[in-house]
Design an enzyme around this catalytic site. Structure first.
Site: not given
Ligand code: 5GP
Ligand code: ZN
Length: 113
Positions: A4, A46, A86, A92, A99, A101
């Protein structure tokens, strides 16, 4: 979770710019920002998604306390901000580690697209 990416960040196996850290929570900039400030706030432990939050519900308080501190520390959040979690395919979610945002620095449409 050995594979992860967010667990690796939480453990320090992958370096991130730490915006905030405490014993249970870490926050760092999103690699693909969709707003002038776009910070991800995650539990160090996690949890796959919102659907995994049961007895660990105090982690949500800790995450929102982190959001509070981050928002108060940066003027870009002064006019308001949005917090998004999300969940699953329709939501999404692309990274299966819970996490939030934290988005600021512009206005956001409602309802979201
Ligand atoms: P989700 O789409 O799951 O709601 O958000 C995942 C977020 O993680 C996305 O906005 C994506 O840009 C971010 N993300 C994915 N890989 C990485 C990474 O390696 N480093 C950072 N800082 N953000 C990441
Ligand atoms: Zn994890």
């Amino acid at each position: 979770m050995d594979d992860c990416i967010f667990c690796k960040m939480a453990k320090g196996d992958i370096q991130v710019q730490k915006i905030y850290e405490d014993d249970d929570v870490i926050a760092f900039p999103d690699i693909n920002p969709i707003a002038p400030v776009h910070i991800l706030i995650i539990p160090k432990a996690h949890l796959q998604s919102v659907l995994s939050v049961e007895d660990e519900s105090c982690i949500i308080s800790k995450i929102f306390r982190a959001a509070n501190k981050i928002a108060k520390a940066d003027d870009k959040f002064a006019d308001g901000f949005r917090i998004v979690a999300n969940c699953g395919e329709n939501g999404g979610q692309s990274v299966p580690h819970l996490h939030f945002h934290l988005l600021g620095g512009r206005s956001f449409a409602w309802p979201p697209g």
